[in-house]
Write a protein that holds these residues in place. Structure first.
Motif, mmCIF file in Angstrom:
data_model
loop_
_atom_site.group_PDB
_atom_site.id
_atom_site.type_symbol
_atom_site.label_atom_id
_atom_site.label_comp_id
_atom_site.label_asym_id
_atom_site.label_seq_id
_atom_site.Cartn_x
_atom_site.Cartn_y
_atom_site.Cartn_z
ATOM 1 N N SER A 7 0.889 -1.226 0.047
ATOM 2 C CA SER A 7 -0.327 -0.050 0.214
ATOM 3 C C SER A 7 1.232 0.970 0.252
ATOM 4 O O SER A 7 1.843 1.382 0.681
ATOM 5 C CB SER A 7 -1.107 -0.325 0.936
ATOM 6 O OG SER A 7 -0.350 0.679 1.842
ATOM 7 N N ASN A 9 1.103 3.259 1.743
ATOM 8 C CA ASN A 9 1.280 3.744 3.323
ATOM 9 C C ASN A 9 2.333 2.948 3.319
ATOM 10 O O ASN A 9 3.064 3.535 5.193
ATOM 11 C CB ASN A 9 0.127 4.016 4.367
ATOM 12 C CG ASN A 9 -0.900 4.388 3.829
ATOM 13 O OD1 ASN A 9 -1.011 5.518 3.339
ATOM 14 N ND2 ASN A 9 -2.551 4.444 4.448
ATOM 15 N N TRP A 41 -10.366 -5.827 11.156
ATOM 16 C CA TRP A 41 -9.514 -6.321 10.300
ATOM 17 C C TRP A 41 -10.542 -7.163 9.038
ATOM 18 O O TRP A 41 -11.432 -8.014 9.448
ATOM 19 C CB TRP A 41 -8.453 -7.435 10.725
ATOM 20 C CG TRP A 41 -7.621 -6.564 11.591
ATOM 21 C CD1 TRP A 41 -7.285 -5.121 11.905
ATOM 22 C CD2 TRP A 41 -6.686 -7.198 12.218
ATOM 23 N NE1 TRP A 41 -6.785 -5.538 12.610
ATOM 24 C CE2 TRP A 41 -5.969 -6.377 12.714
ATOM 25 C CE3 TRP A 41 -6.084 -8.679 12.740
ATOM 26 C CZ2 TRP A 41 -4.691 -7.061 14.254
ATOM 27 C CZ3 TRP A 41 -5.312 -8.640 13.311
ATOM 28 C CH2 TRP A 41 -4.343 -7.705 13.878
ATOM 29 N N SER A 42 -9.712 -7.394 7.971
ATOM 30 C CA SER A 42 -10.428 -7.557 6.819
ATOM 31 C C SER A 42 -9.112 -8.832 6.403
ATOM 32 O O SER A 42 -8.020 -8.122 6.659
ATOM 33 C CB SER A 42 -10.957 -6.969 5.189
ATOM 34 O OG SER A 42 -9.808 -6.449 5.029
ATOM 35 N N ARG A 54 -5.762 -6.601 7.147
ATOM 36 C CA ARG A 54 -6.056 -5.409 5.870
ATOM 37 C C ARG A 54 -6.677 -4.079 7.218
ATOM 38 O O ARG A 54 -7.821 -4.954 8.054
ATOM 39 C CB ARG A 54 -6.189 -5.219 5.063
ATOM 40 C CG ARG A 54 -5.667 -6.117 3.925
ATOM 41 C CD ARG A 54 -5.708 -5.840 2.535
ATOM 42 N NE ARG A 54 -4.574 -6.423 1.826
ATOM 43 C CZ ARG A 54 -4.207 -5.971 0.582
ATOM 44 N NH1 ARG A 54 -3.781 -4.246 0.909
ATOM 45 N NH2 ARG A 54 -2.863 -6.138 0.170
ATOM 46 N N LEU A 55 -6.339 -3.408 7.238
ATOM 47 C CA LEU A 55 -7.026 -1.922 8.586
ATOM 48 C C LEU A 55 -7.573 -1.339 6.837
ATOM 49 O O LEU A 55 -6.658 -0.910 6.382
ATOM 50 C CB LEU A 55 -6.534 -1.999 9.148
ATOM 51 C CG LEU A 55 -7.648 -0.613 10.181
ATOM 52 C CD1 LEU A 55 -8.968 -1.505 11.114
ATOM 53 C CD2 LEU A 55 -6.648 -0.127 11.558
ATOM 54 N N GLY A 56 -8.797 -1.771 6.347
ATOM 55 C CA GLY A 56 -8.827 -0.571 5.548
ATOM 56 C C GLY A 56 -7.588 -1.049 4.428
ATOM 57 O O GLY A 56 -7.953 -2.232 4.531
ATOM 58 N N ASP A 57 -6.894 -0.445 3.592
ATOM 59 C CA ASP A 57 -6.274 -1.082 2.739
ATOM 60 C C ASP A 57 -4.957 -1.273 2.797
ATOM 61 O O ASP A 57 -3.886 -1.466 2.062
ATOM 62 C CB ASP A 57 -6.095 0.073 1.221
ATOM 63 C CG ASP A 57 -7.503 0.018 0.598
ATOM 64 O OD1 ASP A 57 -8.514 -0.250 0.682
ATOM 65 O OD2 ASP A 57 -7.368 1.406 -0.075
ATOM 66 N N ASP A 58 -4.677 -1.339 4.134
ATOM 67 C CA ASP A 58 -3.503 -1.348 4.995
ATOM 68 C C ASP A 58 -3.146 -3.070 5.224
ATOM 69 O O ASP A 58 -4.069 -2.904 6.322
ATOM 70 C CB ASP A 58 -2.976 -0.250 5.333
ATOM 71 C CG ASP A 58 -3.018 1.400 4.738
ATOM 72 O OD1 ASP A 58 -2.285 1.156 3.496
ATOM 73 O OD2 ASP A 58 -3.703 2.303 5.504
ATOM 74 N N ARG A 135 -0.280 0.123 8.382
ATOM 75 C CA ARG A 135 -0.428 1.086 9.566
ATOM 76 C C ARG A 135 0.534 0.558 11.049
ATOM 77 O O ARG A 135 0.257 -0.072 10.900
ATOM 78 C CB ARG A 135 -1.880 1.530 9.979
ATOM 79 C CG ARG A 135 -2.290 1.780 8.386
ATOM 80 C CD ARG A 135 -3.929 2.258 9.575
ATOM 81 N NE ARG A 135 -5.253 2.183 7.523
ATOM 82 C CZ ARG A 135 -5.909 2.618 8.007
ATOM 83 N NH1 ARG A 135 -6.416 3.119 9.390
ATOM 84 N NH2 ARG A 135 -6.982 2.451 7.227
ATOM 85 N N GLU A 138 -1.910 3.259 14.937
ATOM 86 C CA GLU A 138 -3.321 4.428 15.607
ATOM 87 C C GLU A 138 -3.959 2.079 15.951
ATOM 88 O O GLU A 138 -3.249 0.992 16.438
ATOM 89 C CB GLU A 138 -3.898 3.855 14.030
ATOM 90 C CG GLU A 138 -2.387 5.008 13.118
ATOM 91 C CD GLU A 138 -2.816 5.066 11.670
ATOM 92 O OE1 GLU A 138 -4.396 4.917 11.797
ATOM 93 O OE2 GLU A 138 -2.307 5.387 10.778
ATOM 94 N N THR A 141 -4.159 -1.675 15.792
ATOM 95 C CA THR A 141 -2.947 -1.945 15.104
ATOM 96 C C THR A 141 -2.158 -2.131 15.581
ATOM 97 O O THR A 141 -2.134 -1.195 17.086
ATOM 98 C CB THR A 141 -2.059 -0.750 14.238
ATOM 99 O OG1 THR A 141 -1.641 0.655 14.895
ATOM 100 C CG2 THR A 141 -3.580 -0.438 12.392
#
Length: 244
Positions: A7, A9, A41-42, A54-58, A135, A138, A141
């Motif tokens: 990603s 980030n 998480w996904s 993943r958290l969002g796209d990260d 990430r 946060e 994470t």
């Protein structure tokens, strides 16, 4: 294998900085349900039979099936290195041991597993296409790794030599502390690393752990880096929740 694109980030991590955590579980599907509910998480297919969390796209962690049922169910923290083979030699020379010699993980990078002189196990990660956390620090994470040891002075000397710049260099912001094992755990507990994940509300997170059939191993206590509770997931892997 799923695509490896990092990603936007994800960043390069300096030598000795905690850059990744992974859980070795008997049942990855059960792990996905537990951590998906707890942290939002996904999951996506990763290398071999492991999955990215993943958290969002990260990318924030990975879950992997244990290759041997006798292996412990654990979270392992990995430290960044530009040369895993050279660092493994330094670990051995300093009285530690190499548990698993450096090996390639596709084009993602090179991994190794080591133990310090007291036997606490940690990973090494030499980045390829996967630098590490997308990430960190946060909510939901990785935020901290605490080494529980029987000799904090010896641990400071060992890791201070291995990872001096990350721990003590100019501008260092280490996410890695050392404490006496008896500060939190029974005296018979072996030295070990404890992965901490940040949460916004510790009591709510503990309620979720219990609801998901996890267990509170050590109720909330105050530390210099935040308010912490130690828990286990529904398969017995220990980790900590940190509110700061």
């Amino acid at each position: 294998m799923a695509e490896n694109r990092a990603s936007g980030n994800e960043e390069a991590y300096g030598e000795g900085v905690p850059c990744w955590v992974d859980a070795q579980l008997s049942d990855v599907e059960a792990g996905k349900r537990f951590y998906g509910e707890l942290f939002g998480w996904s999951f996506q297919e990763a290398y071999g039979s492991s999955v990215w969390a993943r958290l969002g796209d990260d990318r924030v962690a990975s879950l992997a099936p244990k290759t041997d049922g006798r292996m412990p169910t654990v979270w392992t923290v990995s430290f960044a290195t530009s040369d895993a083979a050279a660092l493994a030699r330094r670990i051995t020379a300093a009285g530690g041991q190499v548990v698993m010699a450096p090996f390639p993980v596709g084009d993602l990078g090179t991994a190794a597993l080591a133990a310090d002189p007291e036997g606490a196990v940690f990973g090494l990660w030499q980045a390829g296409t996967h630098p590490g956390f997308g990430r960190r620090r946060e909510p939901n994470t990785f935020v901290w790794a605490e080494l529980y040891t029987r000799d904090t002075a010896a641990a400071n000397a060992f890791y201070g030599d291995l990872f001096h710049d990350a721990l003590f260099g100019t501008g260092a912001e280490p996410d890695f502390g050392r404490a006496d094992v008896t500060d939190v755990f029974p005296a018979e507990m072996p030295p070990h690393f404890l992965t901490h994940f940040r949460v916004t509300d510790l009591e709510d997170a503990l309620g979720a752990v219990r609801r998901l059939d996890g267990r509170v191993q050590a109720p909330p206590f105050e530390t210099s880096y935040g308010r912490v509770a130690v828990v286990t997931d529904n398969q017995g892997a220990s980790f900590a929740l940190l509110q700061r």
